[in-house]
Design a protein around this motif. Structure first.
Motif, PDB file in Angstrom:
ATOM      1  N   HIS A   1      17.968  68.946  40.737  1.00  0.00           N
ATOM      2  CA  HIS A   1      18.286  67.782  41.575  1.00  0.00           C
ATOM      3  C   HIS A   1      19.525  68.044  42.430  1.00  0.00           C
ATOM      4  O   HIS A   1      19.581  67.667  43.606  1.00  0.00           O
ATOM      5  N   ALA A   2      20.512  68.720  41.854  1.00  0.00           N
ATOM      6  CA  ALA A   2      21.759  69.007  42.570  1.00  0.00           C
ATOM      7  C   ALA A   2      21.616  70.167  43.550  1.00  0.00           C
ATOM      8  O   ALA A   2      22.536  70.436  44.334  1.00  0.00           O
ATOM      9  N   GLY A   3      20.479  70.869  43.520  1.00  0.00           N
ATOM     10  CA  GLY A   3      20.240  71.953  44.473  1.00  0.00           C
ATOM     11  C   GLY A   3      20.660  73.326  44.008  1.00  0.00           C
ATOM     12  O   GLY A   3      20.646  74.279  44.793  1.00  0.00           O
ATOM     13  N   MET A   4      20.998  73.468  42.730  1.00  0.00           N
ATOM     14  CA  MET A   4      21.504  74.744  42.242  1.00  0.00           C
ATOM     15  C   MET A   4      20.410  75.728  41.875  1.00  0.00           C
ATOM     16  O   MET A   4      20.627  76.944  41.895  1.00  0.00           O
ATOM     17  N   ILE A   5      19.235  75.218  41.502  1.00  0.00           N
ATOM     18  CA  ILE A   5      18.146  76.109  41.101  1.00  0.00           C
ATOM     19  C   ILE A   5      16.846  75.737  41.817  1.00  0.00           C
ATOM     20  O   ILE A   5      16.671  74.610  42.280  1.00  0.00           O
ATOM     21  N   GLY A   6      15.944  76.706  41.905  1.00  0.00           N
ATOM     22  CA  GLY A   6      14.591  76.481  42.373  1.00  0.00           C
ATOM     23  C   GLY A   6      13.649  76.937  41.287  1.00  0.00           C
ATOM     24  O   GLY A   6      13.998  77.804  40.474  1.00  0.00           O
ATOM     25  N   ILE A   7      12.450  76.364  41.222  1.00  0.00           N
ATOM     26  CA  ILE A   7      11.516  76.749  40.165  1.00  0.00           C
ATOM     27  C   ILE A   7      10.147  77.097  40.748  1.00  0.00           C
ATOM     28  O   ILE A   7       9.759  76.610  41.803  1.00  0.00           O
ATOM     29  N   LYS A   8       9.467  77.965  40.030  1.00  0.00           N
ATOM     30  CA  LYS A   8       8.080  78.302  40.337  1.00  0.00           C
ATOM     31  C   LYS A   8       7.251  77.808  39.161  1.00  0.00           C
ATOM     32  O   LYS A   8       7.455  78.234  38.019  1.00  0.00           O
ATOM     33  N   ILE A   9       6.329  76.887  39.430  1.00  0.00           N
ATOM     34  CA  ILE A   9       5.577  76.251  38.351  1.00  0.00           C
ATOM     35  C   ILE A   9       4.468  77.163  37.828  1.00  0.00           C
ATOM     36  O   ILE A   9       4.170  77.162  36.641  1.00  0.00           O
ATOM     37  N   SER A  10       3.855  77.948  38.694  1.00  0.00           N
ATOM     38  CA  SER A  10       2.845  78.905  38.243  1.00  0.00           C
ATOM     39  C   SER A  10       2.988  80.186  39.040  1.00  0.00           C
ATOM     40  O   SER A  10       3.674  80.221  40.068  1.00  0.00           O
TER      41      SER A  10
ATOM     42  N   ARG B   1       6.598  73.275  32.640  1.00  0.00           N
ATOM     43  CA  ARG B   1       5.620  74.286  33.044  1.00  0.00           C
ATOM     44  C   ARG B   1       6.234  75.375  33.922  1.00  0.00           C
ATOM     45  O   ARG B   1       5.509  76.252  34.410  1.00  0.00           O
ATOM     46  N   ALA B   2       7.539  75.329  34.126  1.00  0.00           N
ATOM     47  CA  ALA B   2       8.206  76.290  35.000  1.00  0.00           C
ATOM     48  C   ALA B   2       7.920  77.717  34.559  1.00  0.00           C
ATOM     49  O   ALA B   2       8.174  78.094  33.417  1.00  0.00           O
ATOM     50  N   ASN B   3       7.386  78.510  35.489  1.00  0.00           N
ATOM     51  CA  ASN B   3       7.042  79.897  35.195  1.00  0.00           C
ATOM     52  C   ASN B   3       8.237  80.823  35.413  1.00  0.00           C
ATOM     53  O   ASN B   3       8.488  81.740  34.640  1.00  0.00           O
TER      54      ASN B   3
END
Length: 338
Positions: free
Chosen positions: A277-286, A308-310
């Motif tokens: 939410h704060a913009g520090m990380i990004g995630i790839k769900i699959s 489910r973050a891959n």
């Protein structure tokens, strides 16, 4: 609000329409800004801003007047969360919201204009382009300096301008800025942006400084399993000692409480949701998806999605300040030593 107050408010609107904004051929704009400043305590400020949003809708009855209220996204989220009541539906407000976004090309134009203006004031009256000052791509690399800068922003002008200013300071009294100067500037820039982010989110996540330490020294990309063991224990222990109204603090206290039913996996989810939410990380769900970021894609992510973050990455803006290590750099180093 009493019926008498509503009646008086309607009378005020009628008076404004008849006397203040009486020329229907003209367009009137009222700009409201600086609502994020500390002009009242958080709870009161949020209620005033929510009331302002509601009354802005009422003023639509005066067609020649348009009210524009400038709000940071994190403050708007805080307002909705603090004033949420039964039956509240956030999507009903979407028709009144216009996100202000900057593309990569917008930021590149801004940076080029900034460079031109700085050199016009200090060095020469002739036109100076970005590539006249900043270096060409490094040997064996294709990335340009302007892309390197933009990739380390949250696509906001203030980020790009601050990075450029740090580059100017790093290369003081030199006619051109080298890659070495850019890397030196990045160290200062990353630390300052991390501090600024903590301040920006201090009302929403007052323990963000402590929460973010779970990322220090981590190798990216990483998975949820990399946030267990000693790394999680040290962070939750520090969060437990804090007396802050923060969701990550609440999760840590529940984890260690004798009556708490919170699991370590739930604490990890809460921490990741906060950092996203704060913009520090990004995630790839699959494996088939691309990384999603709060400043580009969706501002928040659900608990189900975070479970489910891959793969997870730390934003390039904060990697230097948090001493984050990129896996590809380890691989390249290993291949050189064979």
């Amino acid at each position: 609000v009493s019926g008498i107050q509503i009646k008086r408010l309607n009378e005020v609107l009628d008076l404004l329409a008849d006397f203040a904004f009486d020329d229907r051929q003209k367009r009137y704009y009222i700009l409201i800004d600086k609502l994020d400043e500390d002009w009242a305590e958080t709870e009161t400020r949020c209620r005033f801003i929510r009331a302002l949003i509601e009354e802005t809708k009422s003023l639509r009855r005066i067609p020649q007047v348009k009210i524009v209220t400038a709000l940071r996204r994190d403050l708007l989220d805080l307002v909705f969360d603090k004033t949420r009541d039964s039956g509240f539906q956030e999507e009903k407000y979407e028709a009144y919201l216009v996100p202000v976004t900057w593309s990569k090309d917008d930021l590149k134009k801004l940076i080029s204009a900034r460079v031109k203006e700085v050199y016009r004031r200090q060095y020469t009256s002739s036109s100076v382009a970005f590539n006249d000052v900043f270096p060409s791509p490094q040997k064996g690399e294709t990335g340009e300096a302007i892309d390197y800068i933009v990739e380390r922003t949250l696509f906001r002008p203030r980020d790009a301008i601050q990075f450029c200013n740090e580059c100017f300071r790093s290369a003081a009294d030199r006619p051109r800025i080298s890659w070495r100067a850019i890397y030196a500037a990045e160290a200062h820039y990353s630390t300052k942006r991390l501090k600024s982010l903590r301040e920006e989110w201090s009302e929403y996540y007052p323990a963000l400084e402590t929460t973010a330490e779970i990322l220090r020294g981590i190798i990216i990309p990483f998975t949820r399993s990399n946030l267990t063991g000693t790394r999680l224990e040290e962070t939750t222990a520090e969060l437990y000692e804090l007396d802050e109204n923060d969701p990550c603090v609440a999760a840590a206290k529940s984890l260690y409480s004798p009556d708490g039913r919170t699991t370590e996996a739930e604490v990890v989810s809460r921490i990741l949701m906060c950092l996203y939410h704060a913009g520090m990380i990004g995630i790839k769900i699959s494996t088939l998806d691309t990384f999603v970021w709060s400043h580009i894609d969706q501002p928040r992510i659900s608990k189900g999605e975070i479970k489910r973050a891959n793969q997870i990455k730390v934003h390039k803006m904060f990697r230097h300040a948090l001493e984050v290590i990129e896996q590809k750099n380890i691989t390249n180093l290993g291949s050189r030593t064979r």
